[in-house]
Scaffold this motif. Structure first.
Motif, mmCIF file in Angstrom:
data_model
loop_
_atom_site.group_PDB
_atom_site.id
_atom_site.type_symbol
_atom_site.label_atom_id
_atom_site.label_comp_id
_atom_site.label_asym_id
_atom_site.label_seq_id
_atom_site.Cartn_x
_atom_site.Cartn_y
_atom_site.Cartn_z
ATOM 1 N N ARG A 1 49.339 35.926 53.490
ATOM 2 C CA ARG A 1 49.484 37.380 53.432
ATOM 3 C C ARG A 1 49.449 37.999 54.813
ATOM 4 N NH1 ARG A 1 46.607 41.989 53.224
ATOM 5 N NH2 ARG A 1 44.714 40.880 53.830
ATOM 6 N N GLN B 1 47.743 47.820 50.129
ATOM 7 C CA GLN B 1 46.900 47.136 49.164
ATOM 8 C C GLN B 1 47.543 47.082 47.783
ATOM 9 O OE1 GLN B 1 44.085 45.475 49.285
ATOM 10 N NE2 GLN B 1 43.524 45.759 51.419
ATOM 11 N N ASP C 1 51.316 42.666 47.302
ATOM 12 C CA ASP C 1 50.608 41.417 47.542
ATOM 13 C C ASP C 1 50.724 40.967 48.993
ATOM 14 O OD1 ASP C 1 53.177 40.410 47.780
ATOM 15 O OD2 ASP C 1 53.127 39.321 45.888
ATOM 16 N N ARG D 1 44.323 38.345 44.184
ATOM 17 C CA ARG D 1 43.809 39.016 45.372
ATOM 18 C C ARG D 1 42.871 38.132 46.184
ATOM 19 N NH1 ARG D 1 47.507 41.820 44.997
ATOM 20 N NH2 ARG D 1 47.641 44.091 44.909
ATOM 21 N N THR E 1 41.857 39.085 40.495
ATOM 22 C CA THR E 1 43.212 39.586 40.273
ATOM 23 C C THR E 1 43.167 41.097 40.079
ATOM 24 O OG1 THR E 1 43.052 39.237 37.880
ATOM 25 C CG2 THR E 1 44.000 37.447 39.194
ATOM 26 N N THR E 2 44.346 41.713 40.193
ATOM 27 C CA THR E 2 44.491 43.130 39.881
ATOM 28 C C THR E 2 45.726 43.306 39.018
ATOM 29 O OG1 THR E 2 44.545 45.360 40.819
ATOM 30 C CG2 THR E 2 45.895 43.721 41.898
ATOM 31 N N GLY F 1 40.500 45.663 38.570
ATOM 32 C CA GLY F 1 40.565 44.239 38.860
ATOM 33 C C GLY F 1 39.808 43.413 37.852
ATOM 34 N N GLN G 1 40.367 48.642 42.059
ATOM 35 C CA GLN G 1 41.239 47.607 42.599
ATOM 36 C C GLN G 1 40.531 46.834 43.708
ATOM 37 O OE1 GLN G 1 44.788 49.212 44.292
ATOM 38 N NE2 GLN G 1 45.648 47.229 44.854
ATOM 39 N N HIS H 1 42.154 42.719 49.227
ATOM 40 C CA HIS H 1 42.694 41.380 49.453
ATOM 41 C C HIS H 1 41.642 40.483 50.108
ATOM 42 C CE1 HIS H 1 46.902 41.820 48.340
ATOM 43 N NE2 HIS H 1 46.874 43.021 48.857
#
Length: 828
Positions: free
Chosen positions: A622, A628, A631, A750, A763-764, A776, A797, A800
Motif C-alpha cells: 500500500r 483511507q 485500499d 485493512r 476489514t472494512t 470495521g 472505519q 490501514h
C-alpha cells in the motif's frame, strides 16, 4: 462538488469558467453558477441545447457553444470521430449578470456544423472552424459573420475517438498575435490564418502523434526550441533547451519554456533550465504558471512517477541560518540493558513481519475504547476520509508490556494503559505525525513533519532529545499544514542500539535523507543523501518504509529497493550489481525492453518492505499517501526478491500477481491476502512448501544471460526473454496451501497479523456512498485450519495497518475517527 452523470463526458473540455467571485460550470445542457469561495449554488440556467461543448468569458459576456449529446463509439475510425467534431450547433452570447441570451446563431447537423474544440476569441471577434474545412470570424457584439473561408486543411490522420476529445488535446483553435491557428491532432498540418480576413498565411507540419500548440511570447509563436514570426512562420530565434520529451503539453512564461519535467529553458538566465526527471507532470494538463508559481499536476499513468495532489514550485527562499541538529532539554539517562517486549514497531518488529508469539483468546470482546477526540462543530471536525486532510487520524498502534503507544496527525504521541485505556501521558512534536513511532528499551521514537526525530521516555513521555533529520530548517505547506521541506513521513526503525529514519518528499526535487543515530544519545552515526550507487533513478520517495535483515532495506515506491550497510550506510543496488546499470537503462526507455521489465518495479508503487527471510525480501503493498476510503493498492503488486550469499539480489524478480498487500509471516508459515477479479481470499502457506516453490522459479536463471546481450540493444521487447527478468507466482495454489479461505469481496482488508494460534484480519465494508460510516470488523481465524474463532464489529472505519497484538493476546486497533480500542478475551 459532484456533478450529474450528464457532465462526466464534458470533464475533458473547456467548460469551466472563473471570474472574480463566480464560477460557471457546464452540467449537461445547464449552466451551473457557483460562489467561487464556497461552492454554494447560486443559480442553474438551461442553455437551450442538449449539451454544452465549450464556454468562455470575455468583456462581461459568457460565450457558449452547444450541440447534440456526445455518444461514445469506441472505434478508431474517422466515421466514429467525425460526429463529435461536427457537433457544435448553437453558438450564443449570454449576459454575465443575468445569463440571458444576447444573440444566438444556429447550424444544422452535418459537416457544416462547428468543431466544439475550435472556438477562440481575440479583440472583438470570435473564431471557429468546421468539419468541412471552413473557418469563420463572428462579431462578438451581435454574432454576425465577418468572414468565412474555405481553408483547405486535411483531417486524414486517424485518431481514436476517446483520444480525439480527451483532456490531452481539448483545443484545436487558438487566436493569438493577430492569427487564428487551427491545429487538431487529426491534422497532418496546422493552418495559420489572418484574424483580419481569414487569409491563409502559412502551415506547419504536425509532429508524429502530436499537435502544434502555438505559445505566444515576446511577439513570437514558440514551437519547441524555435520562435516563429506569426505572420510568415519564419524562424526568428533558436534556443538550446534541456528537453526531456513526454506527452504533456508545453507552456511558456517569463520564467522560461516549460515542458513535461520542468523549465527546459530559463529566459531570465538565457540558459537551459533544470529539469526534474522523471517528475513528469500530467499528460492531461501539462504544467501551469500562475501567481509566479509553477504548478505540476498528478499523473495517473502507469509508466510515470506518481504522487498525490499537486506540486507547486517557486523561487527558493533564502536558506535559514543553520540550527543545532541535536537538542537535549536535560540530562539523558542511560537506557536499561533489557529489551522491551511486545508489538514495538510498524508491523510489529524491524523485519516488518506483522507476527507475534502471543496466544489469541478463543473468544473476545471490546475491553475499552477511547472517546473520539473530534470536537463537535469545531475546525477539526470537518468530515474527511483522506489521510492527508484528517487532522485527528491516528497512526497504527504499538504495545510494550502494559503500555499502548499511539500517535496522531496533530503531532501528539500518547501512552494509554493496556488494561483500562486511561491516558498515562501525552507529548507533542512541532509537526504532523504520519506513521507509527518505534519503541526501543525505555524510549519511544517518533518522526514528525517538522523534520525532526523525537525520543520520549516510555515511562512518562518526557522529551529526552530531538534530532533534525532534515538537512535545513526550510518550511513549506504540505497538504495544508506547515512542515519541513524534508518531513519525516516514514516510521523510524530501532534495533541493535541504533535508530534509522528518513526525511524528504521526492528525491528529484529536494532529495531524500536517511540518518542513523545512536538510540541512547541521538548522536548521528551516519547519514546518506546520495543514491547514485543504487537503481533509484531519482524516484525515491520520502514516504517509504524500512526493514532490517542483515542489511537495511528501504523501498521508495517507484524506485526499486535500496540496501544499506547497517554499519556505515553505504548504499548498494538491490538487484545484481552487474545488471543494475543495464536494468536502469531499460527503465529510462533507452532499450525497448521497458515493457517486459515494467512489471518488475514500474508497477510496484506501494512503499512497504519486509525481510521474509535472510534469503528473501518482499516489497510493494500500500501507498502511504492514500485516501483511507481506498485500499491504496491500485496498480501495485507484491514482489519477492531473492538474495545470494553476499546479499545481492537474484534475477528474476518474483511477481506475486494475485497479492496487493504485504503478507504476515513467522518461522513456520506465511499468510497471504490474495485478490483477483472480484475474488479475494486468505491463504496459509507453510515455509517448507513456499521455499522450494520460490527456488524453482529462480532455477537456471542467471543475470549473465541478460548481460550477454549487452553488445547490441534488442530489436524488440521480446528479444530478452521476460522470464529472465520476472517470474509470476500465484498464492491461490491448493498444492501449497495449508488452508485457503474465500473472503467476502465487499469487505476490504485493512490489517493482517499472525499469532501463535490464530490469524487476525481487520476489514472494512466497501460502500459507494461516502456520506455513510464504514464500520470495521476484526476476525480471528484458527491457525491450524482457518476456521473462524470469533469476529467483533468495530464502531468506525479502521486505519490501514492499524492493528497491534499485546503479549497477553489482546488486540489494539486504531480507527479513522481518532478512537483507539482494545479487544481482550472473554468467557464463551
Amino acid at each position: 462538488r459532484r456533478l450529474s452523470p450528464a457532465a462526466w463526458v464534458q470533464a475533458s473540455r473547456s467548460i469551466v469558467v472563473g471570474d472574480g467571485d463566480r464560477l460557471w460550470v457546464a452540467d449537461g445542457g445547464e449552466i451551473l453558477e457557483l460562489d467561487a469561495a464556497t461552492g454554494r449554488e447560486l443559480r442553474r440556467k438551461q442553455s437551450g441545447c442538449p449539451e454544452i461543448k465549450w464556454m468562455t468569458l470575455h468583456d462581461g459576456r459568457l460565450y457558449v457553444l452547444g450541440g447534440s449529446k456526445t455518444v461514445s463509439h469506441g472505434k478508431r475510425s474517422l466515421e466514429a470521430v467525425t460526429p463529435f467534431r461536427s457537433s457544435g450547433h448553437h453558438l450564443m452570447a449570454l449576459d454575465r449578470a443575468t445569463l440571458e441570451p444576447l444573440w444566438r446563431v444556429d447550424r444544422a447537423p452535418g459537416k457544416n456544423a462547428w468543431d466544439p474544440r475550435s472556438p477562440a476569441i481575440a479583440g472583438d471577434r470570435l473564431f471557429v472552424a468546421g468539419e468541412d474545412d471552413t473557418a469563420s470570424a463572428l462579431s462578438i457584439q451581435d454574432g454576425k459573420i465577418l468572414w468565412e473561408v474555405k481553408v483547405g486543411f486535411e483531417r486524414s490522420r486517424e485518431v481514436g475517438y476517446a483520444w480525439d476529445r480527451s483532456s490531452r488535446h481539448p483545443v484545436t483553435g487558438y487566436a493569438v498575435l493577430g492569427v487564428y491557428v487551427i491545429s487538431g491532432l487529426e491534422m497532418r498540418e496546422a493552418v495559420i490564418l489572418s484574424q483580419q480576413d481569414g487569409r491563409r498565411l502559412w502551415t506547419v507540419r504536425q509532429p508524429n502523434a502530436g499537435q502544434f500548440i502555438p505559445l505566444a511570447f515576446r511577439n513570437l509563436l514558440w514551437r519547441g526550441d524555435s520562435a516563429l514570426d506569426p505572420q510568415t512562420g519564419e524562424e526568428k530565434l533558436k534556443i538550446t533547451s534541456s528537453r526531456s520529451g513526454g506527452c504533456s503539453r508545453d507552456t511558456i512564461a517569463p520564467q522560461g519554456y516549460i515542458e513535461a519535467c520542468g523549465i527546459s529553458y530559463d529566459f531570465i538566465a538565457e540558459a537551459p533550465g533544470r529539469l526534474t526527471e522523471p517528475l513528469k507532470t500530467s499528460c492531461s494538463a501539462g504544467s501551469f504558471v500562475a501567481n509566479g508559481l509553477l504548478w505540476k499536476f498528478p499523473v495517473p499513468c502507469t509508466a510515470c512517477t506518481e504522487w498525490r495532489g499537486f506540486i507547486i514550485q517557486g523561487p527558493r527562499e533564502k536558506t535559514p541560518a543553520p540550527s543545532e541538529r541535536l537538542r537535549r532539554p536535560g540530562e539523558v539517562p542511560a537506557p536499561p540493558a533489557t529489551e522491551a517486549q511486545g508489538w514495538l514497531a510498524y508491523r510489529g518488529n524491524p523485519a516488518r513481519s506483522s507476527s507475534t508469539g502471543a496466544v489469541i483468546p478463543t473468544a473476545a470482546a471490546i475491553r475499552w475504547k477511547t472517546a473520539p477526540p473530534r470536537p463537535a462543530g469545531g475546525a477539526l471536525s470537518r468530515p474527511s476520509r483522506t489521510l492527508m486532510d484528517a487532522e485527528l487520524t491516528p497512526t497504527p498502534p504499538l504495545v510494550a508490556a502494559d503500555r499502548v503507544i499511539v500517535a496522531h496527525a496533530v503531532g501528539a504521541v500518547e501512552a494509554l494503559d493496556l488494561k483500562s485505556g486511561q491516558r498515562l501521558w501525552r507529548a507533542l512534536t512541532s509537526g504532523r505525525i504520519h506513521s507509527s513511532p518505534a519503541i526501543w528499551r525505555d524510549r519511544v521514537f517518533a518522526g514528525s513533519a517538522d523534520g525532526y526525530l523525537y525520543a520520549f521516555s516510555l515511562a512518562d513521555g518526557r522529551e529526552l532529545w530531538r534530532l533534525r533529520v532534515a538537512p535545513e530548517e526550510g518550511r513549506i505547506m504540505v497538504y495544508g499544514q506547515l512542515g519541513s521541506r524534508w518531513p519525516v513521513i516514514t516510521s523510524p526503525l530501532a534495533a541493535e542500539g541504533k535508530v534509522f529514519v528518513s526525511a524528504g518528499l521526492i528525491e528529484m526535487i529536494d532529495g531524500v535523507h536517511i540518518v542513523c543515530a545512536d538510540a541512547a544519545s541521538g548522536r548521528i552515526l551516519w547519514e546518506r543523501s546520495d543514491w547514485s550507487a543504487s537503481e533509484s533513478n531519482g524516484k525515491i520517495s520520502g514516504g517509504a518504509q524500512f526493514a532490517l535483515a542483515d542489511q537495511l532495506f528501504y523501498h521508495g515506491g517507484m524506485a526499486p529497493p535500496i540496501r544499506l550497510a547497517v554499519s556505515d550506510g553505504v548504499a548498494r543496488p538491490a538487484f545484481p550489481e552487474t545488471a543494475g546499470p543495464r536494468l536502469a537503462q531499460w527503465d529510462n526507455r533507452k532499450w525497448k525492453t521497458v515493457k517486459a521489465f515494467d512489471a518488475v518495479w514500474g508497477r510496484v508503487k506501494g512503499q512497504d518492505v519486509g525481510a521474509l527471510s535472510p534469503e528473501w525480501i518482499v516489497y510493494g503493498g500500500r501507498r502511504i499517501w492514500t485516501d483511507q476510503a481506498e485500499d491504496g493498492t491500485w496498480r501495485s503488486t507484491i514482489k519477492i526478491l531473492g538474495r545470494d550469499a553476499s546479499g545481492r539480489g537474484r534475477l528474476p524478480v518474483i511477481d506475486v500477481n494475485d497479492a496487493e498487500r504485504l503478507p504476515a509471516w513467522d518461522e513456520q508459515d506465511v499468510v497471504f491476502l490474495h485478490a483477483v477479479r472480484k475474488k479475494q481470499g486468505l491463504v496459509m502457506i507453510p515455509r517448507d512448501k513456499l521455499q522450494p516453490a520460490l527456488d524453482a522459479l529462480l532455477a537456471g536463471k542467471n543475470a549473465a544471460e541478460i548481460l550477454a546481450l549487452d553488445d547490441q540493444p534488442p530489436k524488440n521487447s521480446m528479444s530478452i526473454p521476460p522470464d529472465l527478468l520476472a517470474q509470476n507466482f500465484s498464492t491461490d495454489n491448493e498444492s501449497l496451501a495449508r488452508w485457503n479461505l474465500t473472503l467476502e469481496y465487499r469487505r476490504s482488508p485493512r490489517a493482517l497479523a499472525l499469532a501463535r494460534n490464530a490469524v487476525l484480519l481487520v476489514t472494512t465494508a466497501l460502500d459507494s456512498d461516502p456520506a455513510k460510516d464504514k464500520p470495521g470488523k476484526l476476525t480471528a481465524f484458527n491457525r491450524a485450519d482457518g476456521k473462524v474463532l470469533w469476529d467483533v464489529d468495530l464502531p468506525a472505519q479502521p486505519v490501514h495497518d492499524g492493528l497491534a497484538v499485546a503479549g497477553d493476546g489482546s488486540a489494539v486497533v486504531t480507527l479513522m475517527d481518532g478512537q483507539t480500542l482494545c479487544l481482550a478475551g472473554r468467557k464463551e
